[in-house]
Design a protein around this motif. Structure first.
Motif, short mmCIF file in Angstrom:
data_model
loop_
_atom_site.label_atom_id
_atom_site.label_comp_id
_atom_site.label_asym_id
_atom_site.label_seq_id
_atom_site.Cartn_x
_atom_site.Cartn_y
_atom_site.Cartn_z
N GLU A 162 0.83 -1.20 0.00
CA GLU A 162 0.00 0.00 0.00
C GLU A 162 0.86 1.25 0.00
O GLU A 162 0.44 2.32 -0.39
N SER A 163 2.09 1.08 0.52
CA SER A 163 2.95 2.25 0.69
C SER A 163 3.43 2.80 -0.64
O SER A 163 3.88 3.93 -0.73
N GLY A 164 3.34 1.98 -1.68
CA GLY A 164 3.81 2.43 -2.98
C GLY A 164 5.32 2.44 -3.11
O GLY A 164 5.85 3.15 -3.95
N ALA A 165 5.99 1.66 -2.31
CA ALA A 165 7.44 1.58 -2.42
C ALA A 165 7.82 1.15 -3.84
O ALA A 165 7.31 0.15 -4.33
N PRO A 166 8.70 1.91 -4.49
CA PRO A 166 9.05 1.59 -5.87
C PRO A 166 9.55 0.16 -6.06
O PRO A 166 9.27 -0.45 -7.08
N ILE A 167 10.25 -0.36 -5.08
CA ILE A 167 10.77 -1.72 -5.26
C ILE A 167 9.64 -2.71 -5.44
O ILE A 167 9.74 -3.68 -6.20
N MET A 168 8.53 -2.45 -4.78
CA MET A 168 7.39 -3.35 -4.92
C MET A 168 6.76 -3.23 -6.30
O MET A 168 6.29 -4.20 -6.87
N ALA A 169 6.78 -2.02 -6.83
CA ALA A 169 6.27 -1.84 -8.18
C ALA A 169 7.14 -2.60 -9.17
O ALA A 169 6.65 -3.22 -10.12
N VAL A 170 8.46 -2.56 -8.93
CA VAL A 170 9.37 -3.29 -9.81
C VAL A 170 9.12 -4.79 -9.71
O VAL A 170 9.06 -5.49 -10.73
N PHE A 171 8.97 -5.27 -8.49
CA PHE A 171 8.72 -6.71 -8.33
C PHE A 171 7.40 -7.10 -8.98
O PHE A 171 7.26 -8.20 -9.52
N ASP A 172 6.44 -6.22 -8.92
CA ASP A 172 5.17 -6.50 -9.56
C ASP A 172 5.37 -6.61 -11.08
O ASP A 172 4.93 -7.56 -11.72
N LEU A 173 6.11 -5.65 -11.62
CA LEU A 173 6.31 -5.61 -13.07
C LEU A 173 7.16 -6.78 -13.56
O LEU A 173 6.80 -7.46 -14.52
N LEU A 174 8.28 -7.01 -12.89
CA LEU A 174 9.19 -8.08 -13.33
C LEU A 174 8.69 -9.46 -12.93
O LEU A 174 9.17 -10.47 -13.45
N GLY A 175 7.77 -9.47 -11.98
CA GLY A 175 7.28 -10.75 -11.51
C GLY A 175 6.16 -11.31 -12.37
O GLY A 175 5.48 -12.24 -11.98
N ARG A 176 5.98 -10.72 -13.53
CA ARG A 176 4.96 -11.26 -14.44
C ARG A 176 5.60 -12.23 -15.39
O ARG A 176 6.76 -12.08 -15.77
N ARG A 177 4.85 -13.21 -15.79
CA ARG A 177 5.42 -14.29 -16.58
C ARG A 177 6.09 -13.74 -17.84
O ARG A 177 5.51 -12.93 -18.55
N TRP A 178 7.29 -14.16 -18.08
CA TRP A 178 8.08 -13.82 -19.26
C TRP A 178 8.80 -12.48 -19.18
O TRP A 178 9.71 -12.22 -19.98
N ALA A 179 8.43 -11.63 -18.24
CA ALA A 179 9.00 -10.28 -18.25
C ALA A 179 10.52 -10.29 -18.20
O ALA A 179 11.18 -9.65 -19.04
N MET A 180 11.10 -11.03 -17.27
CA MET A 180 12.55 -11.03 -17.17
C MET A 180 13.19 -11.75 -18.35
O MET A 180 14.25 -11.35 -18.83
N GLY A 181 12.53 -12.77 -18.84
CA GLY A 181 13.04 -13.48 -20.01
C GLY A 181 13.11 -12.58 -21.23
O GLY A 181 14.05 -12.65 -22.03
N ILE A 182 12.12 -11.71 -21.38
CA ILE A 182 12.11 -10.79 -22.51
C ILE A 182 13.28 -9.81 -22.41
O ILE A 182 14.00 -9.59 -23.38
N ILE A 183 13.49 -9.28 -21.22
CA ILE A 183 14.61 -8.35 -21.03
C ILE A 183 15.93 -9.06 -21.31
O ILE A 183 16.80 -8.53 -21.98
N TRP A 184 16.05 -10.27 -20.81
CA TRP A 184 17.26 -11.06 -21.03
C TRP A 184 17.52 -11.24 -22.52
O TRP A 184 18.64 -11.07 -23.00
N ASN A 185 16.49 -11.56 -23.25
CA ASN A 185 16.65 -11.77 -24.70
C ASN A 185 16.99 -10.48 -25.43
O ASN A 185 17.77 -10.50 -26.38
N LEU A 186 16.39 -9.39 -24.99
CA LEU A 186 16.65 -8.13 -25.68
C LEU A 186 18.06 -7.61 -25.41
O LEU A 186 18.56 -6.75 -26.15
N SER A 187 18.70 -8.13 -24.39
CA SER A 187 20.05 -7.64 -24.07
C SER A 187 21.03 -7.99 -25.18
O SER A 187 22.10 -7.39 -25.27
N ARG A 188 20.67 -8.93 -26.01
CA ARG A 188 21.57 -9.32 -27.10
C ARG A 188 21.44 -8.40 -28.31
O ARG A 188 22.08 -8.62 -29.32
#
Lengths: 128, 128
Positions: free
Chosen positions: A14-40
């Motif tokens: 509820e506090s809106g801590a940015p780290i929680m927003a990041v975990f919410d965003l990256l914690g979605r299926r495929w999100a980190m995999g997409i970033i990993w792939n785009l790094s190439r």
DNA sequence: CTCACTGCTACGAATAATGTAGCAATGAGG
DNA sequence: CCTCATTGCTACATTATTCGTAGCAGTGAG
């Protein structure tokens, strides 16, 4: 699904801590995999789809939209690519590659029944 | 849900690359938030539940089981806590805190309509 | 024995992801 | 122009995951 906005309540905070927003965003299926792939380098929609093997196009589309809104991914003539912010994020993600190899060595002996092949994949992964 | 086994095909990777198994595991809702919370020391089930505000107990239970199987979390008399492997993982996760603050500053002006309060939360987050 | 608390399970309702089909747009070749 | 192939993306029914809430068994204090 809408992207989490830091400072606003998100899943888990509820506090809106940015780290929680990041975990919410990256914690979605495929999100980190997409970033990993785009790094190439830049990828087409189809390229990402192939890289993520079993992702469905509608979900890939959602994740891309979210990451674009979050200023982590952008699109140019060459295709989708990481923004500077996205590159920064990837440098944080990178060490997970090495950790994962170590983790694999520890965890796999604990799950022998599920373990046949693997060895080569593990050793060869540090190729970026 | 069963934990992904590195070396076995997981979501997004037939090759069984360990990094994909990690992304599968950490990419589940609440997983990273739980690790983040446990970094402050042992927690009870109820304590974690409160920290994650809106998590449902059945999901918390699943995530804990998975993280235990993955040798990232363990339980003792004082409560749930990170294993050495889990501590290592947290040191990788830690820099996301600083990045998230930077990210928040960049992204929030781009979403003015969703932005009222926030300031204090952002500034005060680097307390570990 | 009661009360309060804890760890955890059950389960229907809501939401998210999968798998597949397919459409509009673009570009190459004829 | 007219195919044909490819690409980015949408639609949609099926299936998987998560939410929200109720509640049970165990423990300890009074």
């Amino acid at each position: 699904m809408a992207i989490p906005i830091p400072g606003q309540p998100v899943r888990g905070s509820e506090s809106g801590a940015p780290i929680m927003a990041v975990f919410d965003l990256l914690g979605r299926r495929w999100a980190m995999g997409i970033i990993w792939n785009l790094s190439r380098g830049p990828q087409t929609f189809r390229g990402l789809q192939n890289a993520c093997e079993t992702i469905s196009p509608s979900i890939l589309n959602s994740r891309i939209k979210e990451l674009k809104q979050a200023l982590i991914v952008d699109r140019s003539l060459e295709g989708y690519h990481l923004t500077p912010l996205g590159e920064e994020l990837f440098t944080l993600l990178k060490p997970f590659g090495a950790w994962s190899i170590n983790w694999a060595k520890t965890i796999v002996p604990k799950n022998p029944e599920k373990w046949d092949k693997c060895g080569d994949d593990i050793e060869n992964q540090n190729s970026k």
